[in-house]
Design an enzyme around this catalytic site. Structure first.
Site, PDB file in Angstrom:
ATOM      1  N   LYS A 151       0.842  -1.203   0.000  1.00 24.70           N
ATOM      2  CA  LYS A 151       0.000   0.000   0.000  1.00 24.70           C
ATOM      3  C   LYS A 151       0.876   1.252   0.000  1.00 24.70           C
ATOM      4  CE  LYS A 151      -1.768   1.635   4.031  1.00 24.70           C
ATOM      5  NZ  LYS A 151      -1.616   3.075   4.276  1.00 24.70           N
ATOM      6  N   ASN A 152       1.910   1.256   0.847  1.00 19.89           N
ATOM      7  CA  ASN A 152       2.726   2.467   1.002  1.00 19.89           C
ATOM      8  C   ASN A 152       3.623   2.740  -0.200  1.00 19.89           C
ATOM      9  OD1 ASN A 152       1.493   2.890   3.402  1.00 19.89           O
ATOM     10  ND2 ASN A 152       3.226   2.283   4.695  1.00 19.89           N
ATOM     11  N   ARG A 169      -4.600  10.308   4.528  1.00 23.61           N
ATOM     12  CA  ARG A 169      -3.569  11.337   4.623  1.00 23.61           C
ATOM     13  C   ARG A 169      -2.605  11.317   3.446  1.00 23.61           C
ATOM     14  NH1 ARG A 169      -2.221  13.625   8.985  1.00 23.61           N
ATOM     15  NH2 ARG A 169      -0.121  13.463   8.168  1.00 23.61           N
ATOM     16  N   CYS A 220      -4.371  12.319  13.624  1.00 21.59           N
ATOM     17  CA  CYS A 220      -5.094  11.053  13.513  1.00 21.59           C
ATOM     18  C   CYS A 220      -4.791  10.246  14.767  1.00 21.59           C
ATOM     19  CB  CYS A 220      -4.719  10.301  12.254  1.00 21.59           C
ATOM     20  SG  CYS A 220      -3.142   9.506  12.344  1.00 21.59           S
ATOM     21  N   ARG A 268       1.037  14.103  13.210  1.00 27.45           N
ATOM     22  CA  ARG A 268       1.347  13.929  11.789  1.00 27.45           C
ATOM     23  C   ARG A 268       1.411  15.236  11.009  1.00 27.45           C
ATOM     24  NH1 ARG A 268      -0.969   8.101   9.968  1.00 27.45           N
ATOM     25  NH2 ARG A 268       0.917   8.238   8.741  1.00 27.45           N
ATOM     26  N   PRO A 269       2.404  16.079  11.317  1.00 30.40           N
ATOM     27  CA  PRO A 269       2.546  17.355  10.608  1.00 30.40           C
ATOM     28  C   PRO A 269       3.091  17.167   9.189  1.00 30.40           C
ATOM     29  CG  PRO A 269       4.373  17.043  12.130  1.00 30.40           C
ATOM     30  CD  PRO A 269       3.467  15.854  12.311  1.00 30.40           C
ATOM     31  N   ASP A 293       4.979  19.945   7.891  1.00 27.99           N
ATOM     32  CA  ASP A 293       5.839  21.127   7.762  1.00 27.99           C
ATOM     33  C   ASP A 293       7.077  20.862   6.897  1.00 27.99           C
ATOM     34  OD1 ASP A 293       6.402  19.416  10.010  1.00 27.99           O
ATOM     35  OD2 ASP A 293       7.965  20.825  10.620  1.00 27.99           O
ATOM     36  N   LEU A 294       7.611  19.656   6.985  1.00 30.58           N
ATOM     37  CA  LEU A 294       8.843  19.364   6.224  1.00 30.58           C
ATOM     38  C   LEU A 294       8.562  19.245   4.725  1.00 30.58           C
ATOM     39  CD1 LEU A 294      10.472  16.846   8.724  1.00 30.58           C
ATOM     40  CD2 LEU A 294      10.925  19.302   8.474  1.00 30.58           C
ATOM     41  N   ASP A 351       5.185   0.133  11.739  1.00 33.39           N
ATOM     42  CA  ASP A 351       3.961  -0.512  11.264  1.00 33.39           C
ATOM     43  C   ASP A 351       3.855  -1.980  11.671  1.00 33.39           C
ATOM     44  OD1 ASP A 351       3.034   1.786  10.167  1.00 33.39           O
ATOM     45  OD2 ASP A 351       3.537   1.298   8.101  1.00 33.39           O
ATOM     46  N   ILE A 411       8.536   6.577  16.476  1.00 36.92           N
ATOM     47  CA  ILE A 411       8.057   7.322  15.303  1.00 36.92           C
ATOM     48  C   ILE A 411       6.786   8.104  15.644  1.00 36.92           C
ATOM     49  CG2 ILE A 411       7.377   7.168  12.860  1.00 36.92           C
ATOM     50  CD1 ILE A 411      10.239   6.196  13.313  1.00 36.92           C
ATOM     51  N   ARG A 437      -8.527  -0.751   5.036  1.00 35.04           N
ATOM     52  CA  ARG A 437      -7.755   0.320   4.390  1.00 35.04           C
ATOM     53  C   ARG A 437      -6.385  -0.199   3.955  1.00 35.04           C
ATOM     54  NH1 ARG A 437      -6.220   4.403   8.030  1.00 35.04           N
ATOM     55  NH2 ARG A 437      -4.941   4.874   6.236  1.00 35.04           N
TER      56      ARG A 437
HETATM   57  C1  UD1 Z   1       5.437   6.951   8.932  1.00 30.91           C
HETATM   58  C2  UD1 Z   1       6.530   5.932   9.094  1.00 30.91           C
HETATM   59  C3  UD1 Z   1       6.295   4.836   8.105  1.00 30.91           C
HETATM   60  C4  UD1 Z   1       4.885   4.279   8.287  1.00 30.91           C
HETATM   61  C5  UD1 Z   1       3.806   5.364   8.321  1.00 30.91           C
HETATM   62  C6  UD1 Z   1       2.443   4.851   8.768  1.00 30.91           C
HETATM   63  C7  UD1 Z   1       8.927   6.191   9.475  1.00 30.91           C
HETATM   64  C8  UD1 Z   1      10.127   7.052   9.312  1.00 30.91           C
HETATM   65  N1  UD1 Z   1       7.799   6.610   8.908  1.00 30.91           N
HETATM   66  O1  UD1 Z   1       5.469   7.406   7.577  1.00 30.91           O
HETATM   67  O2  UD1 Z   1       7.239   3.805   8.292  1.00 30.91           O
HETATM   68  O3  UD1 Z   1       4.587   3.387   7.247  1.00 30.91           O
HETATM   69  O4  UD1 Z   1       4.183   6.359   9.237  1.00 30.91           O
HETATM   70  O5  UD1 Z   1       2.516   4.369  10.051  1.00 30.91           O
HETATM   71  O6  UD1 Z   1       8.998   5.144  10.093  1.00 30.91           O
HETATM   72  N2  UD1 Z   1       7.250  14.620  10.619  1.00 30.91           N
HETATM   73  C9  UD1 Z   1       7.328  15.962  10.872  1.00 30.91           C
HETATM   74  N3  UD1 Z   1       7.078  16.836   9.846  1.00 30.91           N
HETATM   75  C10 UD1 Z   1       6.748  16.418   8.594  1.00 30.91           C
HETATM   76  C11 UD1 Z   1       6.668  15.053   8.339  1.00 30.91           C
HETATM   77  C12 UD1 Z   1       6.920  14.176   9.365  1.00 30.91           C
HETATM   78  O7  UD1 Z   1       7.612  16.378  11.986  1.00 30.91           O
HETATM   79  O8  UD1 Z   1       6.543  17.274   7.715  1.00 30.91           O
HETATM   80  C13 UD1 Z   1       7.508  13.643  11.699  1.00 30.91           C
HETATM   81  C14 UD1 Z   1       6.265  12.866  12.092  1.00 30.91           C
HETATM   82  O9  UD1 Z   1       5.535  13.524  13.091  1.00 30.91           O
HETATM   83  C15 UD1 Z   1       6.869  11.558  12.570  1.00 30.91           C
HETATM   84  C16 UD1 Z   1       8.131  11.386  11.722  1.00 30.91           C
HETATM   85  O10 UD1 Z   1       8.415  12.685  11.216  1.00 30.91           O
HETATM   86  O11 UD1 Z   1       7.240  11.639  13.915  1.00 30.91           O
HETATM   87  C17 UD1 Z   1       7.994  10.419  10.572  1.00 30.91           C
HETATM   88  O12 UD1 Z   1       6.908  10.835   9.767  1.00 30.91           O
HETATM   89  P1  UD1 Z   1       6.739  10.392   8.252  1.00 30.91           P
HETATM   90  O13 UD1 Z   1       7.779   9.383   7.903  1.00 30.91           O
HETATM   91  O14 UD1 Z   1       6.625  11.585   7.398  1.00 30.91           O
HETATM   92  O15 UD1 Z   1       5.322   9.742   8.282  1.00 30.91           O
HETATM   93  P2  UD1 Z   1       4.763   8.788   7.216  1.00 30.91           P
HETATM   94  O16 UD1 Z   1       5.280   9.112   5.877  1.00 30.91           O
HETATM   95  O17 UD1 Z   1       3.305   8.728   7.452  1.00 30.91           O
END
Ligand code: UD1
Length: 423
Positions: free
Chosen positions: A23-24, A98, A122, A127-128, A130-131, A312, A334, A404
Site C-alpha cells: 500500500k505504502n 492522509r 489522527c 502527523r505534521p 511542515d517538512l 507498522d 516514530i 484500508r
Molecule cells: C510513517 C513511518 C512509516 C509508516 C507510516 C504509517 C517512518 C520514518 N515513517 O510514515 O514507516 O509506514 O508512518 O505508520 O517510520 N514529521 C514531521 N514533519 C513532517 C513530516 C513528518 O515532523 O513534515 C515527523 C512525524 O511527526 C513523525 C516522523 O516525522 O514523527 C515520521 O513521519 P513520516 O515518515 O513523514 O510519516 P509517514 O510518511 O506517514
C-alpha cells in the site's frame, strides 16, 4: 452499525499467503502518474480501500484510469493524465486518507499549482507536514496556509536545491522527490528516507525518464528532466503484510509460507528480532517459510526508520509478546500515540505497562476473548492476532481500519485454515 469481526480462538495458522503489493508504495506510485505526459501502467496494485480513495482523488483531478486486470490479490491499472484540469485535494478526501498529500509534489512540479487540505491529526499522532512544505519552498514554491488549506504555487516552475531533512520522513521524501523530478537543475535530498517503498517510487520514476540516483541511501540526487514518458512498473511486495502473517505463525504456534518475492531483503531488522523470539525463517521458491518453534521468547524492540524495526509492525509484535515467556520492552520512536491497542489487549488479559514511549510487556500464559475496538490500521490486525491465540470469542469493532491496508484478510486466513467471521 460499524463492521465487526468475530473470532473464536485458539486457532493455528497453517498454509500459504500470497503477499500483495505494498500500500505504502502503491499510493505514491499512483500519485506519480500525474507527472507524466503519457500513460503509466502499474501492476501488483493491492485491492484496498486506500487505493480506491487515491483513484477517486486522481479521477477528480481529471486523471482517467482503466483497470486492466483484477484479482483478489492484485490489480493492473493504466492511468492517463492528459486531461488534468483540477488541482485541489478537498478536506473530505484528505481526512479519509492522509496520503492525499502526495499529489502536492507532482502537481506543483508539472502544473505549478496545487491546493490541498491540511491533513490534521489522527489516532496515532499529530502527523505534521511542515517538512513537505519547507522542502517545496526550498524548491521555489510559494506556500500560503488559508482556511485549513495549503495553497501552493510555482509560477516560474521549481528549481533544484539542497534539502536536509532534520528527521527522516517517508512521505516527505516521496513528495519532494516527485517535485524535484521536473524541476530545473539538481536537487539533493539529505537524510532522506531509505524505505523500500521510496526506492520503488524512484525506480518507477526512472523508468518514466527521471534521473534519480542514490535512492536506498540517505542521500538522493535528482537531476531535473523536461518531461516523463510511458512506463510499466510492478509494485514492491508489502513487507508489513508479510511481517504481519509471520507474526500470525508465531502467536498461533503455526507455520506460513509467505509468497511474493524477495521478502527477506525487505525486512532485515524485523526478521532478526523474530528469530530472537523463536520464529524460524527459511527461503523457499518465491518467498519465505515462517515456522513457530513452539516458544515465544521475550525481546526488546525500538521502532526506527528503515532499515530499523518498522513502526507498522509494532502493534502486531506486541500482541505476540503478550504471550512470551518473560518481559519484553517496546520503544515507539516514530509516533507519539501509537499504543492505542494496549488498552484493548489489556481487556484480553495482557499485562502491559506504558511510560511515555515505552511499553513493558510481561508475558502471560493465556489471553482470553473479549469485545475490543480497532483504533487504527495496524492496531486492528494486532487484535486479530491476539484473538486467534486467545481462548474463546473475541468481537473486534470498527474493523473498517483493517480494510484500508490489508487485502482479503478473511480469504487469506481461510487459505491457511483460519476462520474469521465478518458481522
Ligand atoms: C510513517 C513511518 C512509516 C509508516 C507510516 C504509517 C517512518 C520514518 N515513517 O510514515 O514507516 O509506514 O508512518 O505508520 O517510520 N514529521 C514531521 N514533519 C513532517 C513530516 C513528518 O515532523 O513534515 C515527523 C512525524 O511527526 C513523525 C516522523 O516525522 O514523527 C515520521 O513521519 P513520516 O515518515 O513523514 O510519516 P509517514 O510518511 O506517514
Amino acid at each position: 452499525m460499524t463492521a465487526k469481526i468475530e473470532i473464536i480462538g485458539p486457532q493455528k495458522i497453517n498454509g500459504a499467503v500470497h503477499i500483495s503489493g505494498a500500500k505504502n508504495a502503491a499510493l505514491p506510485l499512483l500519485a506519480a502518474s500525474l507527472l507524466s505526459n503519457d500513460s503509466l501502467l502499474l501492476k501488483n496494485i493491492p485491492p484496498l480501500v486506500d487505493v480506491r480513495t487515491m483513484l477517486s482523488l486522481l479521477e477528480e483531478l481529471g486523471v482517467s484510469f482503466h483497470i486492466i486486470s483484477d484479482s483478489v490479490v492484485s490489480q493492473t491499472i493504466s492511468l492517463k493524465t492528459d486531461s488534468v484540469n483540477n488541482f485541489t485535494a478537498p478536506y473530505e478526501i484528505v481526512k479519509k486518507m492522509r496520503a492525499s498529500i502526495l499529489i502536492l509534489g507532482p502537481l506543483l512540479s508539472k502544473f505549478g499549482v496545487c491546493t490541498v487540505s491540511l491533513p490534521g491529526g489522527c489516532a496515532i499522532g499529530v502527523r505534521p507536514i511542515d517538512l513537505h512544505l519547507k522542502g517545496m519552498e526550498a524548491l521555489g514554491a510559494k506556500i500560503e496556509l488559508k482556511d485549513g488549506y495549503v495553497h501552493a504555487t510555482a509560477p516560474n516552475g521549481l528549481r533544484g536545491a539542497e534539502i536536509d531533512f532534520p528527521i527522516v520522513t517517508v512521505t516527505g521524501t516521496e513528495n519532494i522527490l516527485m517535485a524535484a523530478v521536473l524541476a530545473s537543475g539538481t536537487t539533493v535530498l539529505k537524510n532522506a528516507a531509505r524505505e523500500p517503498e521510496v526506492v520503488d517510487l524512484a525506480n518507477c520514476l526512472n523508468k518514466m525518464g527521471a534521473d534519480i540516483s542514490g535512492h536506498g541511501t540517505d542521500t538522493i540526487i535528482v537531476n531535473g528532466v523536461a518531461n516523463l514518458h510511458h512506463a510499466e512498473h510492478s509494485v514492491v511486495p508489502d513487507r508489513i503484510e508479510a511481517g504481519t502473517y509471520a507474526i500470525a505463525a508465531g502467536i498461533t504456534g503455526g507455520a506460513v509460507d509467505l509468497l511474493g518475492g524477495n521478502l527477506r531483503e525487505l525486512l532485515p531488522s524485523f526478521i532478526e528480532k523474530m528469530e530472537q523470539t523463536g520464529l524460524i525463517f527459511s527461503d523457499i521458491d518465491n518467498g519465505l517459510r515462517v515456522q513457530s518453534s513452539g516458544n515465544i521468547y521475550p525481546i526488546d524492540i525500538s521502532t526506527e526508520p528503515y532499515p530499523g524495526f518498522p513502526t507498522d509492525l509494532q502493534a502486531q509484535t506486541m500482541a505476540m509478546l503478550c504471550l512470551a515467556d518473560g518481559i519484553s520492552n517496546i520503544c515507539e520512536n516514530i509516533w507519539e500515540n501509537r499504543f492505542m491497542h494496549v488498552a484493548e489487549l489489556l481487556r484480553m488479559g495482557a499485562d502491559i505497562e506504558i511510560h511515555n514511549a515505552h511499553a513493558k510487556v510481561s508475558g502471560v500464559k493465556k489471553l482470553t476473548g473479549a469485545q475490543v475496538m480497532a483504533t487504527d490500521l495496524r492496531a486492528s490486525f494486532s487484535l486479530v492476532l491476539a484473538a486467534l491465540a486467545a481462548n474463546g470469542k473475541t468481537v473486534i469493532d470498527r474493523v473498517y481500519h483493517l480494510d484500508r491496508g490489508y487485502s482479503c484478510v478473511k480469504e487469506k486466513l481461510a487459505g491457511c485454515g483460519v476462520v474469521i467471521n465478518r458481522l
